[in-house]
Design a protein around this motif. Structure first.
Motif, PDB file in Angstrom:
ATOM      1  N   LYS A  31       0.834  -1.217   0.000  1.00 27.40           N
ATOM      2  CA  LYS A  31       0.000   0.000   0.000  1.00 27.40           C
ATOM      3  C   LYS A  31       0.861   1.257   0.000  1.00 27.40           C
ATOM      4  O   LYS A  31       0.513   2.258  -0.620  1.00 27.40           O
ATOM      5  N   MET A  32       2.012   1.196   0.660  1.00 31.32           N
ATOM      6  CA  MET A  32       2.858   2.379   0.737  1.00 31.32           C
ATOM      7  C   MET A  32       3.518   2.720  -0.600  1.00 31.32           C
ATOM      8  O   MET A  32       4.109   3.779  -0.749  1.00 31.32           O
ATOM      9  N   LEU A  33       3.378   1.860  -1.589  1.00 32.59           N
ATOM     10  CA  LEU A  33       3.937   2.122  -2.914  1.00 32.59           C
ATOM     11  C   LEU A  33       2.931   2.771  -3.868  1.00 32.59           C
ATOM     12  O   LEU A  33       3.292   3.141  -4.985  1.00 32.59           O
ATOM     13  N   LEU A  34       1.686   2.933  -3.431  1.00 37.37           N
ATOM     14  CA  LEU A  34       0.674   3.520  -4.315  1.00 37.37           C
ATOM     15  C   LEU A  34       1.020   4.956  -4.694  1.00 37.37           C
ATOM     16  O   LEU A  34       0.887   5.346  -5.858  1.00 37.37           O
ATOM     17  N   GLY A  35       1.457   5.757  -3.730  1.00 37.12           N
ATOM     18  CA  GLY A  35       1.845   7.142  -4.013  1.00 37.12           C
ATOM     19  C   GLY A  35       3.001   7.240  -4.997  1.00 37.12           C
ATOM     20  O   GLY A  35       2.912   7.978  -5.992  1.00 37.12           O
ATOM     21  N   PRO A  36       4.105   6.507  -4.750  1.00 34.40           N
ATOM     22  CA  PRO A  36       5.217   6.558  -5.713  1.00 34.40           C
ATOM     23  C   PRO A  36       4.839   6.107  -7.127  1.00 34.40           C
ATOM     24  O   PRO A  36       5.307   6.684  -8.110  1.00 34.40           O
ATOM     25  N   VAL A  37       3.990   5.106  -7.246  1.00 30.71           N
ATOM     26  CA  VAL A  37       3.571   4.649  -8.578  1.00 30.71           C
ATOM     27  C   VAL A  37       2.691   5.707  -9.241  1.00 30.71           C
ATOM     28  O   VAL A  37       2.813   5.971 -10.445  1.00 30.71           O
ATOM     29  N   LEU A  38       1.829   6.356  -8.464  1.00 29.70           N
ATOM     30  CA  LEU A  38       1.004   7.440  -8.998  1.00 29.70           C
ATOM     31  C   LEU A  38       1.889   8.586  -9.489  1.00 29.70           C
ATOM     32  O   LEU A  38       1.649   9.155 -10.565  1.00 29.70           O
ATOM     33  N   VAL A  39       2.928   8.930  -8.730  1.00 32.60           N
ATOM     34  CA  VAL A  39       3.875   9.970  -9.156  1.00 32.60           C
ATOM     35  C   VAL A  39       4.522   9.579 -10.481  1.00 32.60           C
ATOM     36  O   VAL A  39       4.653  10.410 -11.392  1.00 32.60           O
ATOM     37  N   LEU A  40       4.909   8.322 -10.622  1.00 35.06           N
ATOM     38  CA  LEU A  40       5.515   7.850 -11.865  1.00 35.06           C
ATOM     39  C   LEU A  40       4.573   8.070 -13.051  1.00 35.06           C
ATOM     40  O   LEU A  40       4.973   8.614 -14.078  1.00 35.06           O
ATOM     41  N   PHE A  41       3.313   7.682 -12.891  1.00 37.85           N
ATOM     42  CA  PHE A  41       2.355   7.845 -13.984  1.00 37.85           C
ATOM     43  C   PHE A  41       2.113   9.313 -14.312  1.00 37.85           C
ATOM     44  O   PHE A  41       2.038   9.697 -15.487  1.00 37.85           O
ATOM     45  N   VAL A  42       1.990  10.152 -13.296  1.00 33.91           N
ATOM     46  CA  VAL A  42       1.746  11.584 -13.517  1.00 33.91           C
ATOM     47  C   VAL A  42       2.947  12.227 -14.210  1.00 33.91           C
ATOM     48  O   VAL A  42       2.787  13.014 -15.149  1.00 33.91           O
ATOM     49  N   VAL A  43       4.153  11.905 -13.779  1.00 33.20           N
ATOM     50  CA  VAL A  43       5.349  12.500 -14.387  1.00 33.20           C
ATOM     51  C   VAL A  43       5.498  12.053 -15.839  1.00 33.20           C
ATOM     52  O   VAL A  43       5.748  12.873 -16.725  1.00 33.20           O
ATOM     53  N   VAL A  44       5.346  10.757 -16.085  1.00 32.36           N
ATOM     54  CA  VAL A  44       5.482  10.269 -17.465  1.00 32.36           C
ATOM     55  C   VAL A  44       4.383  10.858 -18.351  1.00 32.36           C
ATOM     56  O   VAL A  44       4.648  11.332 -19.464  1.00 32.36           O
ATOM     57  N   GLY A  45       3.158  10.867 -17.858  1.00 33.17           N
ATOM     58  CA  GLY A  45       2.054  11.424 -18.645  1.00 33.17           C
ATOM     59  C   GLY A  45       2.213  12.921 -18.863  1.00 33.17           C
ATOM     60  O   GLY A  45       2.022  13.420 -19.988  1.00 33.17           O
ATOM     61  N   GLY A  46       2.559  13.660 -17.809  1.00 31.70           N
ATOM     62  CA  GLY A  46       2.732  15.107 -17.930  1.00 31.70           C
ATOM     63  C   GLY A  46       3.895  15.469 -18.837  1.00 31.70           C
ATOM     64  O   GLY A  46       3.793  16.385 -19.677  1.00 31.70           O
ATOM     65  N   ALA A  47       5.007  14.772 -18.694  1.00 30.43           N
ATOM     66  CA  ALA A  47       6.170  15.049 -19.546  1.00 30.43           C
ATOM     67  C   ALA A  47       5.866  14.714 -20.998  1.00 30.43           C
ATOM     68  O   ALA A  47       6.278  15.452 -21.913  1.00 30.43           O
ATOM     69  N   SER A  48       5.155  13.629 -21.233  1.00 27.96           N
ATOM     70  CA  SER A  48       4.785  13.263 -22.606  1.00 27.96           C
ATOM     71  C   SER A  48       3.871  14.316 -23.218  1.00 27.96           C
ATOM     72  O   SER A  48       4.040  14.701 -24.391  1.00 27.96           O
ATOM     73  N   TYR A  49       2.917  14.795 -22.442  1.00 24.86           N
ATOM     74  CA  TYR A  49       1.997  15.831 -22.932  1.00 24.86           C
ATOM     75  C   TYR A  49       2.758  17.112 -23.267  1.00 24.86           C
ATOM     76  O   TYR A  49       2.560  17.704 -24.329  1.00 24.86           O
ATOM     77  N   LEU A  50       3.634  17.540 -22.349  1.00 27.22           N
ATOM     78  CA  LEU A  50       4.409  18.761 -22.596  1.00 27.22           C
ATOM     79  C   LEU A  50       5.360  18.592 -23.776  1.00 27.22           C
ATOM     80  O   LEU A  50       5.552  19.521 -24.568  1.00 27.22           O
ATOM     81  N   ALA A  51       5.950  17.416 -23.927  1.00 29.56           N
ATOM     82  CA  ALA A  51       6.832  17.158 -25.069  1.00 29.56           C
ATOM     83  C   ALA A  51       6.058  17.228 -26.382  1.00 29.56           C
ATOM     84  O   ALA A  51       6.573  17.743 -27.384  1.00 29.56           O
ATOM     85  N   ALA A  52       4.826  16.744 -26.374  1.00 29.64           N
ATOM     86  CA  ALA A  52       4.000  16.814 -27.583  1.00 29.64           C
ATOM     87  C   ALA A  52       3.608  18.257 -27.896  1.00 29.64           C
ATOM     88  O   ALA A  52       3.505  18.631 -29.075  1.00 29.64           O
ATOM     89  N   LEU A  53       3.402  19.073 -26.857  1.00 34.23           N
ATOM     90  CA  LEU A  53       3.039  20.479 -27.079  1.00 34.23           C
ATOM     91  C   LEU A  53       4.156  21.257 -27.773  1.00 34.23           C
ATOM     92  O   LEU A  53       3.888  22.137 -28.599  1.00 34.23           O
ATOM     93  N   VAL A  54       5.396  20.985 -27.420  1.00 34.27           N
ATOM     94  CA  VAL A  54       6.504  21.753 -27.983  1.00 34.27           C
ATOM     95  C   VAL A  54       7.129  21.067 -29.200  1.00 34.27           C
ATOM     96  O   VAL A  54       8.152  21.527 -29.706  1.00 34.27           O
ATOM     97  N   ALA A  55       6.516  20.002 -29.694  1.00 34.84           N
ATOM     98  CA  ALA A  55       7.099  19.229 -30.796  1.00 34.84           C
ATOM     99  C   ALA A  55       7.225  20.043 -32.083  1.00 34.84           C
ATOM    100  O   ALA A  55       8.114  19.783 -32.896  1.00 34.84           O
ATOM    101  N   THR A  56       6.382  21.020 -32.277  1.00 35.06           N
ATOM    102  CA  THR A  56       6.417  21.781 -33.530  1.00 35.06           C
ATOM    103  C   THR A  56       7.213  23.072 -33.409  1.00 35.06           C
ATOM    104  O   THR A  56       7.338  23.803 -34.382  1.00 35.06           O
ATOM    105  N   THR A  57       7.742  23.374 -32.251  1.00 34.33           N
ATOM    106  CA  THR A  57       8.500  24.616 -32.062  1.00 34.33           C
ATOM    107  C   THR A  57       9.968  24.395 -32.427  1.00 34.33           C
ATOM    108  O   THR A  57      10.479  23.267 -32.361  1.00 34.33           O
ATOM    109  N   PRO A  58      10.676  25.467 -32.787  1.00 37.66           N
ATOM    110  CA  PRO A  58      12.080  25.309 -33.151  1.00 37.66           C
ATOM    111  C   PRO A  58      12.990  24.994 -31.952  1.00 37.66           C
ATOM    112  O   PRO A  58      14.078  24.456 -32.127  1.00 37.66           O
TER     113      PRO A  58
END
Length: 167
Positions: free
Chosen positions: A23-50
């Motif tokens: 149970k104590m690993l639920l928070g760290p796994v949630l952080v992993l998903f949020v970071v990967v998802g957020g970073a992927s979203y932000l990377a897609a946003l700037v994909a067309t910029t120079p």
């Protein structure tokens, strides 16, 4: 996995060996998903910029640091935390780089209690409270199957008290 036999005395054997509840690993796994998802979203946003390459590098570095600090470190701490009951003592070992531990002989334990909230009951874990000859009770959080551990520990303390009275 059995506890290392080299740390036990000759007539001592392991009764219970547990890590904290997953149970104590639920928070760290949630952080992993949020970071990967957020970073992927932000990377897609700037994909067309120079200036996408420096942003991707920055996102990667920040993402890896956050994942290391908030996911890998807690998982390592969880994996290296051991709660062990033997025929003679209670042992708790924790730490990755700096190890710490406590050993309480069975004959020094005065009382054993447990606490389980609603979330703990859902996950099947709880807090074990041990009162020994020290001033403050020791609390061990997220012990899996805390009622069974409580019962085993209480029987061990009771058996040890009977042996002491017979001597």
């Amino acid at each position: 996995m059995a506890y290392p036999d080299g740390l036990l005395s000759e007539d001592e054997s392991v009764v219970v060996h547990k890590h904290p509840h997953w149970k104590m690993l639920l928070g760290p796994v949630l952080v992993l998903f949020v970071v990967v998802g957020g970073a992927s979203y932000l990377a897609a946003l700037v994909a067309t910029t120079p200036w996408r390459l420096p942003v991707w590098i920055a996102l990667g570095v920040v993402g890896l640091l956050v994942i290391f600090w908030f996911t890998l470190a807690p998982v390592s701490r969880w994996r290296t935390t051991h709660f062990v009951i033997t025929t003679h003592r209670l042992m708790v070992r924790e730490g990755v780089f700096t190890r710490s531990g406590i050993d309480i002989p069975m004959w020094r334990i005065n009382s054993v209690r447990f606490r389980r909230g609603v979330v703990d009951r859902v996950f099947g874990c709880g807090t074990l409270v041990i009162e020994s000859a020290s001033d403050e009770p020791l609390e061990f959080d997220d012990i899996p199957q805390v009622e069974q551990v409580h019962s085993l520990l209480y029987r061990g303390v009771d058996d040890n008290a009977e042996r002491t009275q017979e001597s």
